[in-house]
Write a protein that holds these residues in place. Structure first.
Motif, PDB file in Angstrom:
ATOM      1  N   MET A  75      34.720   7.160  26.126  1.00 14.62           N
ATOM      2  CA  MET A  75      34.162   8.483  25.345  1.00 14.62           C
ATOM      3  C   MET A  75      34.498   9.087  24.944  1.00 14.62           C
ATOM      4  SD  MET A  75      29.866   7.655  25.956  1.00 14.62           S
ATOM      5  CE  MET A  75      29.399   8.819  25.473  1.00 14.62           C
ATOM      6  N   GLU A  76      34.797  10.663  24.795  1.00 21.02           N
ATOM      7  CA  GLU A  76      35.489  12.441  23.925  1.00 21.02           C
ATOM      8  C   GLU A  76      34.365  12.454  25.021  1.00 21.02           C
ATOM      9  OE1 GLU A  76      37.508  13.992  24.165  1.00 21.02           O
ATOM     10  OE2 GLU A  76      37.615  13.472  21.851  1.00 21.02           O
ATOM     11  N   MET A  77      35.213  13.691  25.484  1.00 23.33           N
ATOM     12  CA  MET A  77      35.346  14.569  26.515  1.00 23.33           C
ATOM     13  C   MET A  77      33.598  15.284  25.893  1.00 23.33           C
ATOM     14  SD  MET A  77      36.479  18.071  27.836  1.00 23.33           S
ATOM     15  CE  MET A  77      37.498  17.892  28.158  1.00 23.33           C
ATOM     16  N   ASN A  78      32.532  15.021  27.570  1.00 20.19           N
ATOM     17  CA  ASN A  78      31.111  15.504  26.844  1.00 20.19           C
ATOM     18  C   ASN A  78      31.443  17.419  27.690  1.00 20.19           C
ATOM     19  OD1 ASN A  78      28.462  16.843  27.572  1.00 20.19           O
ATOM     20  ND2 ASN A  78      28.039  15.056  29.379  1.00 20.19           N
ATOM     21  N   PHE A  79      30.637  17.847  26.065  1.00 12.94           N
ATOM     22  CA  PHE A  79      30.464  19.441  25.827  1.00 12.94           C
ATOM     23  C   PHE A  79      28.947  19.851  26.239  1.00 12.94           C
ATOM     24  CE2 PHE A  79      34.628  18.157  23.347  1.00 12.94           C
ATOM     25  CZ  PHE A  79      34.843  19.546  24.233  1.00 12.94           C
ATOM     26  N   GLY A  80      28.097  18.844  26.856  1.00 11.05           N
ATOM     27  CA  GLY A  80      27.047  19.810  27.764  1.00 11.05           C
ATOM     28  C   GLY A  80      26.164  20.460  26.366  1.00 11.05           C
ATOM     29  N   GLU A  81      26.412  21.458  26.968  1.00 12.64           N
ATOM     30  CA  GLU A  81      25.779  21.825  26.309  1.00 12.64           C
ATOM     31  C   GLU A  81      25.741  22.877  24.953  1.00 12.64           C
ATOM     32  OE1 GLU A  81      23.566  25.801  28.616  1.00 12.64           O
ATOM     33  OE2 GLU A  81      22.692  24.566  30.103  1.00 12.64           O
ATOM     34  N   TRP A  82      26.877  22.615  24.791  1.00  9.76           N
ATOM     35  CA  TRP A  82      27.839  22.984  23.798  1.00  9.76           C
ATOM     36  C   TRP A  82      28.039  22.335  22.660  1.00  9.76           C
ATOM     37  CZ3 TRP A  82      33.034  25.025  25.995  1.00  9.76           C
ATOM     38  CH2 TRP A  82      33.062  26.410  27.089  1.00  9.76           C
ATOM     39  N   GLU A  83      27.350  21.200  23.076  1.00 10.95           N
ATOM     40  CA  GLU A  83      28.122  19.854  21.085  1.00 10.95           C
ATOM     41  C   GLU A  83      27.025  20.627  20.611  1.00 10.95           C
ATOM     42  OE1 GLU A  83      29.237  16.761  21.606  1.00 10.95           O
ATOM     43  OE2 GLU A  83      29.648  17.291  23.355  1.00 10.95           O
ATOM     44  N   LEU A  84      27.136  20.072  19.174  1.00 15.15           N
ATOM     45  CA  LEU A  84      26.825  20.306  17.911  1.00 15.15           C
ATOM     46  C   LEU A  84      26.470  22.229  17.885  1.00 15.15           C
ATOM     47  CD1 LEU A  84      24.117  17.753  17.091  1.00 15.15           C
ATOM     48  CD2 LEU A  84      26.606  18.467  16.042  1.00 15.15           C
ATOM     49  N   GLN A  85      27.272  23.001  18.633  1.00 15.09           N
ATOM     50  CA  GLN A  85      26.888  24.324  18.537  1.00 15.09           C
ATOM     51  C   GLN A  85      28.621  24.370  17.712  1.00 15.09           C
ATOM     52  OE1 GLN A  85      25.739  27.396  20.846  1.00 15.09           O
ATOM     53  NE2 GLN A  85      25.229  25.898  22.829  1.00 15.09           N
ATOM     54  N   ASN A  86      28.440  25.715  16.649  1.00 13.61           N
ATOM     55  CA  ASN A  86      29.678  26.261  15.997  1.00 13.61           C
ATOM     56  C   ASN A  86      29.969  27.156  17.365  1.00 13.61           C
ATOM     57  OD1 ASN A  86      30.756  28.073  14.872  1.00 13.61           O
ATOM     58  ND2 ASN A  86      30.242  26.873  12.963  1.00 13.61           N
ATOM     59  N   TRP A  87      31.557  26.161  17.347  1.00 10.87           N
ATOM     60  CA  TRP A  87      32.295  27.429  18.375  1.00 10.87           C
ATOM     61  C   TRP A  87      32.173  28.795  18.608  1.00 10.87           C
ATOM     62  CZ3 TRP A  87      34.633  25.087  22.605  1.00 10.87           C
ATOM     63  CH2 TRP A  87      34.916  23.751  21.873  1.00 10.87           C
ATOM     64  N   LYS A  88      31.895  29.309  17.198  1.00  7.94           N
ATOM     65  CA  LYS A  88      31.152  31.257  17.485  1.00  7.94           C
ATOM     66  C   LYS A  88      30.487  31.300  17.876  1.00  7.94           C
ATOM     67  CE  LYS A  88      34.128  31.345  13.255  1.00  7.94           C
ATOM     68  NZ  LYS A  88      33.775  31.728  11.497  1.00  7.94           N
ATOM     69  N   ASP A  89      29.617  30.654  17.878  1.00  6.34           N
ATOM     70  CA  ASP A  89      28.432  31.046  18.507  1.00  6.34           C
ATOM     71  C   ASP A  89      27.556  30.599  21.031  1.00  6.34           C
ATOM     72  OD1 ASP A  89      27.400  31.627  16.422  1.00  6.34           O
ATOM     73  OD2 ASP A  89      25.933  29.237  16.157  1.00  6.34           O
ATOM     74  N   ILE A  90      28.678  29.669  20.715  1.00  2.97           N
ATOM     75  CA  ILE A  90      29.211  30.020  22.163  1.00  2.97           C
ATOM     76  C   ILE A  90      29.346  31.368  22.884  1.00  2.97           C
ATOM     77  CG2 ILE A  90      30.410  28.714  24.012  1.00  2.97           C
ATOM     78  CD1 ILE A  90      31.021  26.523  21.472  1.00  2.97           C
ATOM     79  N   PRO A  91      28.438  30.859  23.669  1.00  9.05           N
ATOM     80  CA  PRO A  91      29.000  32.929  24.513  1.00  9.05           C
ATOM     81  C   PRO A  91      30.837  32.943  25.382  1.00  9.05           C
ATOM     82  CG  PRO A  91      27.034  32.090  24.956  1.00  9.05           C
ATOM     83  CD  PRO A  91      27.555  30.417  24.585  1.00  9.05           C
TER      84      PRO A  91
END
Length: 186
Positions: A75-91
């Protein structure tokens, strides 16, 4: 032994969205053309076919074999809480911290690149111990980069310099006497 590392085709997701272990469907508008591109670079049969459990990999793997071994280590890397967020919306502070050291820093409730490489290389070592003649591995860019970084002894912080596009096929040759040889990246 010949090993083919095959990245899945284009996923059905908007540009700019962070996804890793999210189980996305493939973009059916271009799947057929990407499939034909991949078919041209692969042998007609394999002794063993392995796939990430995510449907963007299994759908492609099923085009080449009816007997697929699913392995979660692919499986690909687990991005945890960032999954399906727009990169621009990540703190920004979280993102900057990760981008400064993605090798050792994990997204919140996710994994870092060392963890991804550890499980991927463990899969590869298990494959080598089985020893089928020709194997296909349907997986993700992160996993392919981690395998190539491992066998070519490239530091993980340089792994993203390895271009791995959708439908990319990497051919490796392995022998106990010569170890790994990178045959081609297409």
């Amino acid at each position: 032994m010949e090993i083919y590392l095959i990245r899945h085709t284009t996923p059905a997701v908007a540009k700019g969205i962070c996804y890793g272990q999210t189980d996305l469907e493939v973009d059916m508008n271009i799947f057929s053309s990407e499939l034909e591109f991949i078919r041209e670079k692969l042998p007609e049969t394999f002794d063993a076919v392995y796939s990430s459990p995510l449907q963007r990999c299994t759908k492609l793997a099923k085009e080449f074999s009816s007997q697929i071994e699913i392995d979660p280590r692919l499986m690909e890397m687990n991005f945890g809480e960032w999954e399906l967020q727009n990169w621009k919306d990540i703190p920004q502070d979280e993102l900057n911290n990760w981008m400064d050291d993605f090798v050792q820093v994990s997204p919140p409730n996710g994994e870092n690149f060392i963890e991804l490489q550890k499980r991927t290389v463990e899969f590869l070592q298990d494959l080598l111990s089985i020893g089928p003649t020709t194997s296909a591995i349907f997986t993700h860019a992160g996993n392919i980069r981690s395998i190539l970084s491992h066998i070519l002894e490239i530091p993980l912080n340089n792994a993203f310099k390895i271009q791995v596009s959708y439908g990319c096929v990497v051919k490796l040759r392995y022998s106990k006497e010569m170890n790994f040889e990178l045959v081609s990246i297409k």
